[in-house]
Design a protein around this motif. Sequence first.
Motif, PDB file in Angstrom:
ATOM      1  N   LEU A  82      17.215   4.303  31.171  1.00 34.01           N
ATOM      2  CA  LEU A  82      18.528   4.913  30.936  1.00 34.01           C
ATOM      3  C   LEU A  82      18.598   6.258  31.649  1.00 34.01           C
ATOM      4  CD1 LEU A  82      21.262   5.062  29.405  1.00 34.01           C
ATOM      5  CD2 LEU A  82      19.998   6.037  27.466  1.00 34.01           C
ATOM      6  N   THR A  83      19.601   6.420  32.500  1.00 31.23           N
ATOM      7  CA  THR A  83      19.788   7.703  33.189  1.00 31.23           C
ATOM      8  C   THR A  83      21.132   8.310  32.823  1.00 31.23           C
ATOM      9  OG1 THR A  83      20.720   6.622  35.162  1.00 31.23           O
ATOM     10  CG2 THR A  83      18.346   7.042  35.153  1.00 31.23           C
ATOM     11  N   PHE A  84      21.153   9.648  32.849  1.00 30.69           N
ATOM     12  CA  PHE A  84      22.374  10.416  32.598  1.00 30.69           C
ATOM     13  C   PHE A  84      22.634  11.350  33.765  1.00 30.69           C
ATOM     14  CE2 PHE A  84      21.304   9.418  28.157  1.00 30.69           C
ATOM     15  CZ  PHE A  84      22.546   9.118  27.636  1.00 30.69           C
ATOM     16  N   PHE A  85      23.891  11.630  34.000  1.00 29.98           N
ATOM     17  CA  PHE A  85      24.264  12.660  34.975  1.00 29.98           C
ATOM     18  C   PHE A  85      24.386  14.026  34.301  1.00 29.98           C
ATOM     19  CE2 PHE A  85      27.428  15.185  37.304  1.00 29.98           C
ATOM     20  CZ  PHE A  85      26.812  15.231  38.549  1.00 29.98           C
ATOM     21  N   SER A  86      24.952  14.063  33.109  1.00 32.35           N
ATOM     22  CA  SER A  86      25.307  15.320  32.460  1.00 32.35           C
ATOM     23  C   SER A  86      24.329  15.730  31.363  1.00 32.35           C
ATOM     24  CB  SER A  86      26.704  15.202  31.853  1.00 32.35           C
ATOM     25  OG  SER A  86      26.975  16.245  30.947  1.00 32.35           O
ATOM     26  N   PRO A  87      24.087  17.035  31.209  1.00 35.57           N
ATOM     27  CA  PRO A  87      23.250  17.520  30.103  1.00 35.57           C
ATOM     28  C   PRO A  87      23.810  17.165  28.736  1.00 35.57           C
ATOM     29  CG  PRO A  87      23.524  19.242  31.750  1.00 35.57           C
ATOM     30  CD  PRO A  87      24.466  18.136  32.126  1.00 35.57           C
ATOM     31  N   SER A  88      25.145  17.093  28.608  1.00 36.49           N
ATOM     32  CA  SER A  88      25.742  16.797  27.305  1.00 36.49           C
ATOM     33  C   SER A  88      25.406  15.391  26.833  1.00 36.49           C
ATOM     34  CB  SER A  88      27.262  16.983  27.348  1.00 36.49           C
ATOM     35  OG  SER A  88      27.841  16.177  28.335  1.00 36.49           O
ATOM     36  N   GLY A  89      25.007  14.532  27.746  1.00 40.26           N
ATOM     37  CA  GLY A  89      24.525  13.218  27.349  1.00 40.26           C
ATOM     38  C   GLY A  89      23.015  13.194  27.211  1.00 40.26           C
ATOM     39  N   TYR A  90      22.338  13.686  28.238  1.00 39.37           N
ATOM     40  CA  TYR A  90      20.876  13.607  28.262  1.00 39.37           C
ATOM     41  C   TYR A  90      20.227  14.401  27.133  1.00 39.37           C
ATOM     42  CZ  TYR A  90      16.046  14.300  29.634  1.00 39.37           C
ATOM     43  OH  TYR A  90      14.680  14.351  29.616  1.00 39.37           O
ATOM     44  N   GLU A  91      20.660  15.639  26.927  1.00 44.46           N
ATOM     45  CA  GLU A  91      19.987  16.495  25.954  1.00 44.46           C
ATOM     46  C   GLU A  91      20.104  15.964  24.535  1.00 44.46           C
ATOM     47  OE1 GLU A  91      17.976  18.891  26.733  1.00 44.46           O
ATOM     48  OE2 GLU A  91      18.432  18.691  28.864  1.00 44.46           O
ATOM     49  N   ILE A  92      21.163  15.205  24.250  1.00 45.93           N
ATOM     50  CA  ILE A  92      21.331  14.637  22.913  1.00 45.93           C
ATOM     51  C   ILE A  92      20.565  13.324  22.769  1.00 45.93           C
ATOM     52  CG2 ILE A  92      23.033  13.649  21.312  1.00 45.93           C
ATOM     53  CD1 ILE A  92      25.040  15.697  22.369  1.00 45.93           C
ATOM     54  N   LYS A  93      20.468  12.553  23.854  1.00 45.93           N
ATOM     55  CA  LYS A  93      19.894  11.214  23.766  1.00 45.93           C
ATOM     56  C   LYS A  93      18.545  11.057  24.472  1.00 45.93           C
ATOM     57  CE  LYS A  93      23.275   9.616  21.353  1.00 45.93           C
ATOM     58  NZ  LYS A  93      23.058   9.194  19.953  1.00 45.93           N
ATOM     59  N   LYS A  94      17.913  12.146  24.873  1.00 43.78           N
ATOM     60  CA  LYS A  94      16.673  12.038  25.648  1.00 43.78           C
ATOM     61  C   LYS A  94      15.516  11.430  24.857  1.00 43.78           C
ATOM     62  CE  LYS A  94      15.623  16.943  24.771  1.00 43.78           C
ATOM     63  NZ  LYS A  94      15.448  18.261  25.435  1.00 43.78           N
ATOM     64  N   ASN A  95      15.580  11.486  23.540  1.00 38.87           N
ATOM     65  CA  ASN A  95      14.532  10.877  22.717  1.00 38.87           C
ATOM     66  C   ASN A  95      14.997   9.576  22.087  1.00 38.87           C
ATOM     67  OD1 ASN A  95      12.676  13.039  23.158  1.00 38.87           O
ATOM     68  ND2 ASN A  95      13.842  14.270  21.702  1.00 38.87           N
ATOM     69  N   ASN A  96      15.987   8.973  22.698  1.00 41.17           N
ATOM     70  CA  ASN A  96      16.596   7.757  22.184  1.00 41.17           C
ATOM     71  C   ASN A  96      15.604   6.596  22.158  1.00 41.17           C
ATOM     72  OD1 ASN A  96      18.166   5.229  22.264  1.00 41.17           O
ATOM     73  ND2 ASN A  96      19.906   6.609  22.278  1.00 41.17           N
ATOM     74  N   SER A  97      15.538   5.916  21.030  1.00 36.76           N
ATOM     75  CA  SER A  97      14.598   4.808  20.894  1.00 36.76           C
ATOM     76  C   SER A  97      15.123   3.507  21.495  1.00 36.76           C
ATOM     77  CB  SER A  97      14.275   4.582  19.413  1.00 36.76           C
ATOM     78  OG  SER A  97      15.460   4.277  18.690  1.00 36.76           O
ATOM     79  N   LEU A  98      16.411   3.459  21.854  1.00 34.46           N
ATOM     80  CA  LEU A  98      16.972   2.244  22.446  1.00 34.46           C
ATOM     81  C   LEU A  98      16.381   1.963  23.819  1.00 34.46           C
ATOM     82  CD1 LEU A  98      20.826   2.023  21.780  1.00 34.46           C
ATOM     83  CD2 LEU A  98      19.040   0.421  21.091  1.00 34.46           C
ATOM     84  N   ALA A  99      16.079   3.032  24.552  1.00 37.73           N
ATOM     85  CA  ALA A  99      15.560   2.884  25.918  1.00 37.73           C
ATOM     86  C   ALA A  99      14.064   3.168  25.950  1.00 37.73           C
ATOM     87  CB  ALA A  99      16.286   3.834  26.857  1.00 37.73           C
ATOM     88  N   ASP A 100      13.387   2.594  26.939  1.00 39.96           N
ATOM     89  CA  ASP A 100      11.956   2.852  27.108  1.00 39.96           C
ATOM     90  C   ASP A 100      11.709   4.183  27.796  1.00 39.96           C
ATOM     91  OD1 ASP A 100      10.533   0.231  26.252  1.00 39.96           O
ATOM     92  OD2 ASP A 100      12.239  -0.425  27.455  1.00 39.96           O
ATOM     93  N   VAL A 101      12.658   4.588  28.638  1.00 42.80           N
ATOM     94  CA  VAL A 101      12.553   5.893  29.287  1.00 42.80           C
ATOM     95  C   VAL A 101      13.965   6.399  29.578  1.00 42.80           C
ATOM     96  CG1 VAL A 101      12.254   4.776  31.555  1.00 42.80           C
ATOM     97  CG2 VAL A 101      11.618   7.174  31.262  1.00 42.80           C
ATOM     98  N   VAL A 102      14.180   7.700  29.299  1.00 47.46           N
ATOM     99  CA  VAL A 102      15.485   8.333  29.508  1.00 47.46           C
ATOM    100  C   VAL A 102      15.277   9.545  30.415  1.00 47.46           C
ATOM    101  CG1 VAL A 102      17.509   9.374  28.422  1.00 47.46           C
ATOM    102  CG2 VAL A 102      16.169   7.660  27.174  1.00 47.46           C
TER     103      VAL A 102
END
Length: 414
Positions: A82-102
Amino acid sequence: MRALYDFLTKVTYGHLQVAQNFSSKLTLFVQGRKESFSKLEKALSKTDKTLWFHCASLGEYEQAVPIIQASRKRFPTYKIVLTFFSPSGYEIKKNNSLADVVVYLPFDTKKNAQRFLKIVRPDMALFIKYEIWPNYLIELKKQNIPSILISGLFRKKQIFFKGHGGFMRKALKTFDHFFVQDIISKELLNTLHLKNVTVSGDTRFDRVSHQIEVDNTIDFISKFKNDQLCVVCGSTWPEDESILLRTINEAGSQVKFIIAPHKIEDDKIRSFTNRLKVRSVRFTEMQHENLAANSVFILDTIGMLTKVYSYADIAYVGGAMGSTGLHNILEPATFGIPIVIGKEFDGFPEAKRLQQLAGLFAVSSSDECATILQKLINDTNFRTKTGMIAGHFVNSNTGATRIVMNYLQENLTR
């Protein structure tokens, strides 16, 4: 043209290296990307089969979630990148268990795209809504890696449909399939001779429709509401809070208001609470409070709003009183409650459709806001009927996930 685009992207990145010194958000934007390749290399091996999902930010992530969840079940041997462009997405979901790597998506240069694909080696790339990155898409096409766009939304004013948009059209045409939200998007793509288009709808309907099936209980919200009528104002900006102020101050003690600011900024929250004429409490300061004695609850934390909407009798959704963009109206709509928003919601077809059905009301001033909220508060029949329209709107528009998953099943198991 690609060489020029690549050059300009590198120049932009160079400017951001300097600009980050003046913005904490830009610092996250630039510094976070420096870790992307190393994180990917640690998380993935050459024998892994992968699905790559890319989202601009948090809103697009919500659209991706139903597909990611379904992919986990349907294709359990695949790793999810899972990749994000914006910090407002990545910083909230970077430890997301849905993906193997963010990770942050490395800048869209030819070299970065080639390196990224060499590490990830996706069996398919799934881009969400608006994300069109030419170098990545061109490299995917060169390597015969299928790419699809999910919950796409197109408007005539976009560069793809302009005379000078040739390079972006070329990138757009690399997609193997488009799953779009509405017929307008399909017709626009057809003008570019793109026929690989399916009107699937918006996967967010699937995402929010499941929320009503889970346990949404929050003890402190129950204590605050105390079985009284409650207006939840979600993802608000200062301009939203300004037009809500009159209604809150005039509503009386029998109506509760929950304010969930989009940005948790102490000075702005204090500025708002200082203008209140009724008693208020903040989540971060509620430890010894008699919550039921307050009329306003400031939810100065993140991650709870979706559940909090289950306590609402009426919802105000922020973002459309200014230019920041309307936030998710479907989250409250799924609970069958009427919705009020600001006046600037062009480009949000779900809001326009719900307004046409009379399940949503747009306001442009404090007076208009007070008028509709007071009617919803005082007229039980009107409030109930309007809420039923909103709930039915969500229920009748689910199914996009199933359509996309049928495509994945057919194309990943060949």
